[in-house]
Design a protein around this motif. Structure first.
Motif, mmCIF file in Angstrom:
data_model
loop_
_atom_site.group_PDB
_atom_site.id
_atom_site.type_symbol
_atom_site.label_atom_id
_atom_site.label_comp_id
_atom_site.label_asym_id
_atom_site.label_seq_id
_atom_site.Cartn_x
_atom_site.Cartn_y
_atom_site.Cartn_z
ATOM 1 N N ILE A 33 0.862 -1.194 0.000
ATOM 2 C CA ILE A 33 0.000 0.000 0.000
ATOM 3 C C ILE A 33 0.898 1.243 0.000
ATOM 4 C CG2 ILE A 33 -1.980 -1.068 1.140
ATOM 5 C CD1 ILE A 33 -1.204 0.374 3.687
ATOM 6 N N ASP A 34 0.430 2.256 -0.692
ATOM 7 C CA ASP A 34 1.190 3.509 -0.776
ATOM 8 C C ASP A 34 0.219 4.577 -1.285
ATOM 9 O OD1 ASP A 34 4.593 4.037 -1.311
ATOM 10 O OD2 ASP A 34 3.135 5.600 -1.738
ATOM 11 N N SER A 35 0.354 5.773 -0.761
ATOM 12 C CA SER A 35 -0.514 6.867 -1.229
ATOM 13 C C SER A 35 -0.004 7.461 -2.537
ATOM 14 C CB SER A 35 -0.554 7.975 -0.173
ATOM 15 O OG SER A 35 0.738 8.543 -0.055
ATOM 16 N N HIS A 82 6.512 -1.451 8.017
ATOM 17 C CA HIS A 82 5.935 -0.097 7.939
ATOM 18 C C HIS A 82 7.006 0.921 7.565
ATOM 19 C CE1 HIS A 82 3.528 3.310 8.613
ATOM 20 N NE2 HIS A 82 3.840 3.542 9.870
ATOM 21 N N THR A 83 7.107 1.181 6.247
ATOM 22 C CA THR A 83 8.088 2.180 5.786
ATOM 23 C C THR A 83 7.419 3.509 5.427
ATOM 24 O OG1 THR A 83 8.094 1.868 3.353
ATOM 25 C CG2 THR A 83 9.343 0.264 4.642
ATOM 26 N N ALA A 84 6.095 3.518 5.218
ATOM 27 C CA ALA A 84 5.438 4.753 4.747
ATOM 28 C C ALA A 84 5.631 5.860 5.771
ATOM 29 C CB ALA A 84 3.945 4.507 4.529
ATOM 30 N N LEU A 86 6.527 10.486 6.111
ATOM 31 C CA LEU A 86 7.070 11.736 5.568
ATOM 32 C C LEU A 86 8.488 11.824 6.106
ATOM 33 C CD1 LEU A 86 3.974 14.043 6.187
ATOM 34 C CD2 LEU A 86 4.673 12.917 4.057
ATOM 35 N N LYS A 87 9.454 12.207 5.255
ATOM 36 C CA LYS A 87 10.851 12.047 5.700
ATOM 37 C C LYS A 87 11.744 13.258 5.440
ATOM 38 C CE LYS A 87 12.853 10.229 1.541
ATOM 39 N NZ LYS A 87 13.851 9.434 0.909
ATOM 40 N N ALA A 88 11.141 14.394 5.082
ATOM 41 C CA ALA A 88 11.984 15.565 4.799
ATOM 42 C C ALA A 88 12.183 16.369 6.089
ATOM 43 C CB ALA A 88 11.340 16.415 3.712
ATOM 44 N N PRO A 151 11.062 17.654 14.143
ATOM 45 C CA PRO A 151 9.805 16.901 14.303
ATOM 46 C C PRO A 151 9.873 15.548 13.591
ATOM 47 C CG PRO A 151 9.333 19.195 13.859
ATOM 48 C CD PRO A 151 10.824 19.028 13.685
ATOM 49 N N TYR A 152 10.610 15.476 12.471
ATOM 50 C CA TYR A 152 10.771 14.186 11.791
ATOM 51 C C TYR A 152 11.392 13.164 12.742
ATOM 52 C CZ TYR A 152 12.966 10.590 8.894
ATOM 53 O OH TYR A 152 13.386 9.381 8.387
ATOM 54 N N GLY A 153 12.569 13.498 13.294
ATOM 55 C CA GLY A 153 13.266 12.561 14.182
ATOM 56 C C GLY A 153 12.445 12.251 15.425
ATOM 57 N N SER A 155 9.136 12.402 15.739
ATOM 58 C CA SER A 155 7.955 11.579 15.424
ATOM 59 C C SER A 155 8.367 10.109 15.293
ATOM 60 C CB SER A 155 7.268 12.073 14.142
ATOM 61 O OG SER A 155 8.127 11.936 13.023
ATOM 62 N N LYS A 156 9.549 9.875 14.723
ATOM 63 C CA LYS A 156 10.019 8.491 14.568
ATOM 64 C C LYS A 156 10.401 7.903 15.927
ATOM 65 C CE LYS A 156 10.059 7.649 10.060
ATOM 66 N NZ LYS A 156 9.629 6.425 9.401
ATOM 67 N N TYR A 157 11.035 8.732 16.759
ATOM 68 C CA TYR A 157 11.470 8.224 18.071
ATOM 69 C C TYR A 157 10.252 7.854 18.921
ATOM 70 C CZ TYR A 157 13.946 7.858 22.488
ATOM 71 O OH TYR A 157 14.456 7.391 23.669
HETATM 72 N N1 LIG Z 1 16.201 7.177 2.656
HETATM 73 C C1 LIG Z 1 16.875 7.293 3.779
HETATM 74 O O1 LIG Z 1 18.076 7.645 3.788
HETATM 75 C C2 LIG Z 1 16.223 6.980 5.102
HETATM 76 C C3 LIG Z 1 17.014 7.054 6.256
HETATM 77 C C4 LIG Z 1 16.420 6.742 7.479
HETATM 78 C C5 LIG Z 1 15.096 6.354 7.542
HETATM 79 N N2 LIG Z 1 14.349 6.322 6.404
HETATM 80 C C6 LIG Z 1 12.947 5.904 6.533
HETATM 81 O O2 LIG Z 1 12.711 4.860 5.617
HETATM 82 C C7 LIG Z 1 11.355 4.890 5.179
HETATM 83 C C8 LIG Z 1 11.304 4.838 3.672
HETATM 84 O O3 LIG Z 1 12.017 5.964 3.166
HETATM 85 P P1 LIG Z 1 12.332 6.148 1.632
HETATM 86 O O4 LIG Z 1 13.682 6.748 1.532
HETATM 87 O O5 LIG Z 1 12.006 4.920 0.887
HETATM 88 O O6 LIG Z 1 11.299 7.299 1.286
HETATM 89 P P2 LIG Z 1 10.177 7.360 0.144
HETATM 90 O O7 LIG Z 1 9.568 8.702 0.266
HETATM 91 O O8 LIG Z 1 10.727 6.940 -1.153
HETATM 92 O O9 LIG Z 1 9.154 6.243 0.658
HETATM 93 C C9 LIG Z 1 8.144 6.515 1.572
HETATM 94 C C10 LIG Z 1 6.848 6.091 0.922
HETATM 95 O O10 LIG Z 1 5.771 6.365 1.828
HETATM 96 C C11 LIG Z 1 4.686 6.855 1.057
HETATM 97 N N3 LIG Z 1 3.822 7.644 1.925
HETATM 98 C C12 LIG Z 1 4.099 8.841 2.503
HETATM 99 N N4 LIG Z 1 3.052 9.242 3.233
HETATM 100 C C13 LIG Z 1 2.093 8.281 3.107
HETATM 101 C C14 LIG Z 1 0.786 8.117 3.622
HETATM 102 N N5 LIG Z 1 0.221 9.049 4.420
HETATM 103 N N6 LIG Z 1 0.087 7.018 3.301
HETATM 104 C C15 LIG Z 1 0.632 6.064 2.489
HETATM 105 N N7 LIG Z 1 1.864 6.178 1.967
HETATM 106 C C16 LIG Z 1 2.591 7.264 2.270
HETATM 107 C C17 LIG Z 1 5.316 7.673 -0.049
HETATM 108 O O11 LIG Z 1 4.461 7.845 -1.161
HETATM 109 C C18 LIG Z 1 6.560 6.863 -0.363
HETATM 110 O O12 LIG Z 1 6.326 5.953 -1.412
HETATM 111 C C19 LIG Z 1 10.738 6.145 5.780
HETATM 112 O O13 LIG Z 1 10.009 5.756 6.909
HETATM 113 C C20 LIG Z 1 11.943 6.981 6.177
HETATM 114 O O14 LIG Z 1 11.655 7.793 7.287
HETATM 115 C C21 LIG Z 1 14.881 6.616 5.182
#
Ligand SMILES: NC(=O)c1ccc[n+]([C@@H]2O[C@H](COP(=O)([O-])OP(=O)(O)OC[C@H]3O[C@@H](n4cnc5c(N)ncnc54)[C@H](O)[C@@H]3O)[C@@H](O)[C@H]2O)c1
Length: 322
Positions: A33-35, A82-84, A86-88, A151-153, A155-157
Motif C-alpha cells: 500500500i502507498d498513497s 511499515h516504511t510509509a 514523511l521524511k523531509a 519533528p521528523y526525528g 515523530s520516529k522516536y
Molecule cells: N532514505 C533514507 O536515507 C532513510 C534514512 C532513514 C530512515 N528512512 C525511513 O525509511 C522509510 C522509507 O524511506 P524512503 O527513503 O524509501 O522514502 P520514500 O519517500 O521513497 O518512501 C516513503 C513512501 O511512503 C509513502 N507515503 C508517505 N506518506 C504516506 C501516507 N500518508 N500514506 C501512504 N503512503 C505514504 C510515499 O508515497 C513513499 O512511497 C521512511 O520511513 C523513512 O523515514 C529513510
C-alpha cells in the motif's frame, strides 16, 4: 506451505520497493500500500515484470484506517513492514503537525489494527535522526542518548516506543530498524527519486550543470567535512529479511549501517569520478545548523541479534547508480 504474507506500507517508495524485491526473492508474499505521495507506481510495474507476479498494490493513505483494516483481513496478513512516512527533515519544521500525524499517530493506529486482527509481526522504519546532533566522534549505540532535533526525528522516536510496546507482548515479534544514510539501487527503475540524501542532491546538481555544494569544511574530521554512515539500500532490504526471519526475540531497536564513515567530500569525489566530472568546481559554504560532525552507526547489535552485517561497499553503492 503457504508463504508468509507481509503488508508493506510505502512499498512504492525507494526503500519499500527494495524490501519487496528482497522478500519476493526469498519466497515471501507482499501486499503493497502507498498513497503515491512520493512513491512511484512504475517501481511496482518493474517488480511485477521482474518476478512475473501480480503483486497486489492498493493506492491508499495509511491514515485511511478502515481501508487498511479491511485489507489486512482480506489478505490474511501475517506481518507488517511499515516504511510509509514523511521524511523531509526541513519540511518537518514547517509542518510538524502533519509529520506527527503520519509518522506517529498512523503508526500507532496501524499497531492497534494489527493487534485487533491477530497480526503478530511488525517491523518499523526508524532513522539515525533519533540520535539528533551528537557532539562526540563515537559511533551511536542503540542505548546511547537520543535527542532528535526535528519533528521528523521526534515523530520516529516516539513511534518506536509504540512498536516496542507491541513487540513486548508475548507472542509478538519485530523491531524498529534505525537506518543511517541510504544509498545505491538494485536497478535503475528503483532509484531514489527524493532530494533528501546527499548522492541524489549531487547528481541533481550535476545534471543541471550546477556545482555541488559542501556545507561546512571546518569540522574536526580528517578533511573538515561531515562524516556519515552510508548504507546500501540492498543491505537495508537484507536487514528486513533478517528481522523477519529471526527466530529469537529481537532488541526493540537496531542500527542499520555499515559502521564505516565517509565524508561529504569523499562522497562528492566518488560521484564526480563515476560521472567523469572530476574537474567540476565544488562550492564551499558555511556550516548548516544542526549538522553534527560525525554520525555513524555502531553495528554490533544487529550482528549479534540477527547475524546482520552490511555487504555492499560504498564504491559498489555509488557504481550501482550509473
Ligand atoms: N532514505 C533514507 O536515507 C532513510 C534514512 C532513514 C530512515 N528512512 C525511513 O525509511 C522509510 C522509507 O524511506 P524512503 O527513503 O524509501 O522514502 P520514500 O519517500 O521513497 O518512501 C516513503 C513512501 O511512503 C509513502 N507515503 C508517505 N506518506 C504516506 C501516507 N500518508 N500514506 C501512504 N503512503 C505514504 C510515499 O508515497 C513513499 O512511497 C521512511 O520511513 C523513512 O523515514 C529513510
Amino acid at each position: 506451505m503457504t508463504p508468509e504474507r507481509w503488508l508493506l506500507t510505502g512499498g512504492a517508495g525507494y526503500i519499500g520497493a527494495h524490501i519487496a524485491d528482497e522478500f519476493i526473492c526469498n519466497d515471501k508474499s507482499v501486499v503493497i500500500i502507498d498513497s503515491l505521495y512520493q512513491g512511484l507506481e512504475s517501481r511496482i510495474t518493474f517488480l511485477r515484470a521482474k518476478h512475473g507476479l501480480e503483486i497486489p498494490f492498493i493506492k491508499c493513505d495509511i491514515r485511511d484506517y478502515n481501508e487498511i483494516e479491511s485489507l489486512i483481513r482480506e489478505y490474511k496478513i501475517d506481518g507488517i513492514i511499515h516504511t510509509a512516512a514523511l521524511k523531509a527533515v526541513g519540511e518537518s519544521m514547517e509542518k510538524p503537525d502533519e509529520y506527527f500525524q503520519v509518522n506517529l499517530e498512523a503508526t500507532n493506529e496501524l499497531i492497534e489494527i494489527a493487534k485487533r486482527n491477530g497480526v503478530k509481526k511488525f517491523i518499523f522504519s526508524s532513522t539515525a535522526a533519533v540520535y539528533g546532533s551528537p557532539d562526540t566522534m563515537d559511533p551511536c549505540k542503540e542505548d546511547g542518548p537520543k535527542a532528535p532535533i526535528s519533528p521528523y526525528g521526534d515523530s520516529k522516536y516516539q513511534a518506536e516506543s509504540k512498536v516496542t510496546a507491541f513487540i513486548n507482548t508475548p507472542g509478538n515479534h519485530g523491531t524498529s530498524l534505525r537506518f543511517f544514510n541510504v544509498v545505491g539501487t538494485a536497478a535503475p527503475e528503483l532509484l531514489d527519486n527524493s532530494v533528501e540524501n546527499l548522492v541524489p542532491i549531487v547528481l541533481g546538481k550535476l545534471n543541471k550543470g550546477q556545482a555541488p555544494e559542501i556545507f561546512g569544511t571546518d569540522y574536526p574530521t580528517a578533511d573538515g567535512t561531515c562524516v556519515r554512515d552510508y548504507v546500501d539500500v540492498r543491505d537495508i532490504a537484507r536487514a528486513h529479511l533478517a528481522a523477519a526471519d529471526a527466530t529469537t526475540p529481537l532488541p526493540p531497536a537496531m542500527n542499520i549501517g555499515t559502521g564505516r564513515g565517509a565524508s561529504v567530500r569523499e562522497i562528492i569525489d566518488l560521484v564526480l569520478q563515476a560521472t567523469n566530472k572530476t574537474q567540476t568546481e565544488v562550492i564551499k559554504s558555511p556550516r548548516r545548523a544542526g549538522d553534527p560532525a560525525f554520525l555513524c552507526a555502531d553495528v554490533a547489535l544487529a550482528k549479534s541479534a540477527m547475524g546482520f552485517t552490511s555487504k555492499y561497499s560504498l564504491e559498489e553503492s555509488i557504481r550501482s547508480l550509473f
